[in-house]
Design a protein around this motif. Structure first.
Motif, PDB file in Angstrom:
ATOM      1  N   GLU A   1      17.753   4.246  -3.107  1.00 30.52           N
ATOM      2  CA  GLU A   1      17.285   4.421  -4.479  1.00 30.52           C
ATOM      3  C   GLU A   1      16.255   3.356  -4.854  1.00 30.52           C
ATOM      4  O   GLU A   1      15.241   3.652  -5.488  1.00 30.52           O
ATOM      5  CB  GLU A   1      18.474   4.359  -5.438  1.00 30.52           C
ATOM      6  N   THR A   2      16.515   2.116  -4.444  1.00 32.94           N
ATOM      7  CA  THR A   2      15.583   1.035  -4.754  1.00 32.94           C
ATOM      8  C   THR A   2      14.239   1.263  -4.081  1.00 32.94           C
ATOM      9  O   THR A   2      13.173   1.099  -4.694  1.00 32.94           O
ATOM     10  CB  THR A   2      16.163  -0.315  -4.300  1.00 32.94           C
ATOM     11  N   PHE A   3      14.261   1.663  -2.812  1.00 30.83           N
ATOM     12  CA  PHE A   3      13.029   1.881  -2.072  1.00 30.83           C
ATOM     13  C   PHE A   3      12.232   3.037  -2.662  1.00 30.83           C
ATOM     14  O   PHE A   3      11.008   2.952  -2.840  1.00 30.83           O
ATOM     15  CB  PHE A   3      13.341   2.124  -0.602  1.00 30.83           C
TER      16      PHE A   3
ATOM     17  N   THR B   1       7.047   3.824  -8.513  1.00 31.96           N
ATOM     18  CA  THR B   1       6.446   2.882  -9.461  1.00 31.96           C
ATOM     19  C   THR B   1       5.058   2.437  -9.001  1.00 31.96           C
ATOM     20  O   THR B   1       4.129   2.284  -9.803  1.00 31.96           O
ATOM     21  CB  THR B   1       7.348   1.656  -9.641  1.00 31.96           C
ATOM     22  N   SER B   2       4.907   2.265  -7.683  1.00 38.30           N
ATOM     23  CA  SER B   2       3.632   1.794  -7.144  1.00 38.30           C
ATOM     24  C   SER B   2       2.591   2.894  -7.039  1.00 38.30           C
ATOM     25  O   SER B   2       1.416   2.627  -6.743  1.00 38.30           O
ATOM     26  CB  SER B   2       3.849   1.180  -5.757  1.00 38.30           C
TER      27      SER B   2
ATOM     28  N   THR C   1       2.708   5.297  -4.827  1.00 36.41           N
ATOM     29  CA  THR C   1       2.615   5.786  -3.448  1.00 36.41           C
ATOM     30  C   THR C   1       3.016   7.260  -3.371  1.00 36.41           C
ATOM     31  O   THR C   1       2.406   8.043  -2.642  1.00 36.41           O
ATOM     32  CB  THR C   1       3.526   4.958  -2.530  1.00 36.41           C
TER      33      THR C   1
ATOM     34  N   GLY D   1      12.374   4.105  -5.715  1.00 35.12           N
ATOM     35  CA  GLY D   1      11.867   3.653  -7.005  1.00 35.12           C
ATOM     36  C   GLY D   1      10.601   2.832  -6.862  1.00 35.12           C
ATOM     37  O   GLY D   1       9.656   2.954  -7.655  1.00 35.12           O
ATOM     38  N   THR D   2      10.556   1.986  -5.835  1.00 34.06           N
ATOM     39  CA  THR D   2       9.369   1.173  -5.571  1.00 34.06           C
ATOM     40  C   THR D   2       8.175   2.051  -5.230  1.00 34.06           C
ATOM     41  O   THR D   2       7.056   1.825  -5.712  1.00 34.06           O
ATOM     42  CB  THR D   2       9.640   0.188  -4.427  1.00 34.06           C
ATOM     43  N   LEU D   3       8.389   3.073  -4.391  1.00 33.45           N
ATOM     44  CA  LEU D   3       7.300   3.968  -4.011  1.00 33.45           C
ATOM     45  C   LEU D   3       6.762   4.740  -5.208  1.00 33.45           C
ATOM     46  O   LEU D   3       5.548   4.931  -5.351  1.00 33.45           O
ATOM     47  CB  LEU D   3       7.773   4.941  -2.923  1.00 33.45           C
TER      48      LEU D   3
ATOM     49  N   THR E   1       3.755   8.458   4.583  1.00 36.01           N
ATOM     50  CA  THR E   1       5.185   8.556   4.275  1.00 36.01           C
ATOM     51  C   THR E   1       5.893   9.520   5.224  1.00 36.01           C
ATOM     52  O   THR E   1       6.916  10.114   4.876  1.00 36.01           O
ATOM     53  CB  THR E   1       5.402   9.006   2.812  1.00 36.01           C
TER      54      THR E   1
END
Length: 382
Positions: free
Chosen positions: A207-209, A215-216, A218, A211-213, A193
């Motif tokens: 914010e979406t990106f 949630t996953s 990462t 959130g994905t990191l 990262t």
């Protein structure tokens, strides 16, 4: 994932300067951060002591300014904290120094700071984290809204090679000449990262990106995204993290002035209805490598057709273009110090010159860096 953005006054400034603790006898790094920071806290109290903090290794202390209105205020803030730390360190036979890497020391001989955050980082990243014996300068410039943060961050990517070439100070790694101007940038970019930011369109995309990191799995928090340039929601800033550790306060001021002037101009352009340019990521990646390899001698690509120009010449023109902005912000002298660095040579060239004068003895390079730290500006020709 909603990420609140604490808006800042336009072009406010903050600087973080990662300093090395060097044994005055052996010239190797020495893990004394906890002891020195405890003494600092006892001497000046919690509030002032908060301007100096631990980093990953016990041989590092990061010095942090408050929120400043000008480059002069920020460098004076740094100088005050460094002066306090220097007195405490010298009582222990330790000196303060800065460069992107230590010319001699081996990361395997350094103690990790006893902190759950760093323990988690090492557990997750393993060898990648254990070898992060690197030092940088981070510059925060305030923006008023998240709607401005992403366009400014994207536009600043075009200047990554300029900041890296100007600050490059890590030609040596574990006692060997790497052949690079900045080995630090390559070591740091190995983290999943870290490195170049993803060119996201707007704050909603960020914010979406993030959130994905999260949630996953990462990352646990957005603090674990260490891009070369990133928005800092808590501070309400755009943060430039690309720079190698700078050996002198003058060089810190020059880089800070360049960053503040660029962000201020971009902020004004947005207010006037302009769309900021966004360079292609592959071009930025190539130019970052060229700056890491060749420093101020890099020929960087200026378009998608392969045309190149000297990063040195680009910096000269950039200083001239930004001088009206610098006069308004009160940092014209500091911005002009960019030209002084071009004349004196960036730190990687000064370090190699010191090694050459000493028949390759890297202890002499450490001596040079220590002398420059105390002088506050590059020391040439000694």
């Amino acid at each position: 994932m909603q990420i609140p953005f604490s808006s800042s006054a336009s072009s406010s400034l903050g600087i973080e300067w990662e300093l090395q603790l060097v044994d005055q006898q052996t010239r190797q790094l020495r893990g004394e951060a906890t002891a020195i920071l405890e003494e600092l806290r006892a001497k000046v109290g919690e509030r002032e002591a908060a301007k100096a903090k631990h980093e990953l290794f016990e041989s590092t202390i990061e010095v942090i300014t408050g929120v400043c209105g000008s480059v002069g205020e920020a460098t004076a803030d740094l100088a005050g904290t460094v002066s306090l730390l220097r007195d405490l360190a010298e009582r222990r036979g330790v000196a303060l120094m800065c460069s992107g890497t230590h010319p001699l020391s081996d990361y395997t001989h350094q103690r990790i700071t006893d902190d759950i955050r760093y323990s988690r980082l090492v557990s997750q990243m393993q060898w990648l984290a254990r070898r992060l014996l690197i030092f940088g300068v981070h510059v925060h410039v305030g923006v008023r809204s998240p709607d401005k943060a992403m366009p400014i961050m994207n536009a600043l990517m075009a200047h990554i090679p300029h900041f890296l070439a100007l600050s490059a100070s890590s030609p040596y790694w574990l006692g060997d000449d790497t052949g690079l101007a900045s080995s630090r940038s390559q070591v740091f970019a190995s983290l999943p990262t870290a490195g170049l930011p993803y060119p996201l369109e707007d704050w909603a995309g960020f914010e979406t990106f993030m959130g994905t990191l999260v949630t996953s799995g990462t990352i646990e928090t957005i603090r674990e995204v260490w891009w070369d340039i990133r928005p800092h929601p808590n501070f309400g800033t755009v943060e430039l993290r690309i720079c190698d550790g700078l050996p002198t306060l003058m060089e810190v001021g020059a880089v800070a002035a360049l960053a503040q002037c660029l962000v201020d101009r971009m902020n004004t352009q947005i207010d006037r209805g302009y769309s900021l340019p966004r360079p292609q990521r592959w071009l930025v990646q190539e130019n970052k490598w060229r700056a890491a390899r060749y420093g101020l001698d890099a020929q960087i690509m200026i378009d998608g057709h392969g045309a190149v120009r000297s990063v040195r010449d680009d910096l000269v023109d950039l200083v001239e273009d930004l001088l009206p902005v610098a006069h308004r912000l009160g940092c014209a002298r500091e911005l002009s110090d960019v030209l002084v660095i071009l004349e004196a040579g960036a730190s990687y060239t000064r370090q190699r010159a010191a090694a050459g004068r000493a028949d390759g003895d890297l202890a002499r390079v450490v001596d040079t860096l220590l002398e420059e730290m105390n002088a506050g500006r590059p020391v040439v020709g000694f």
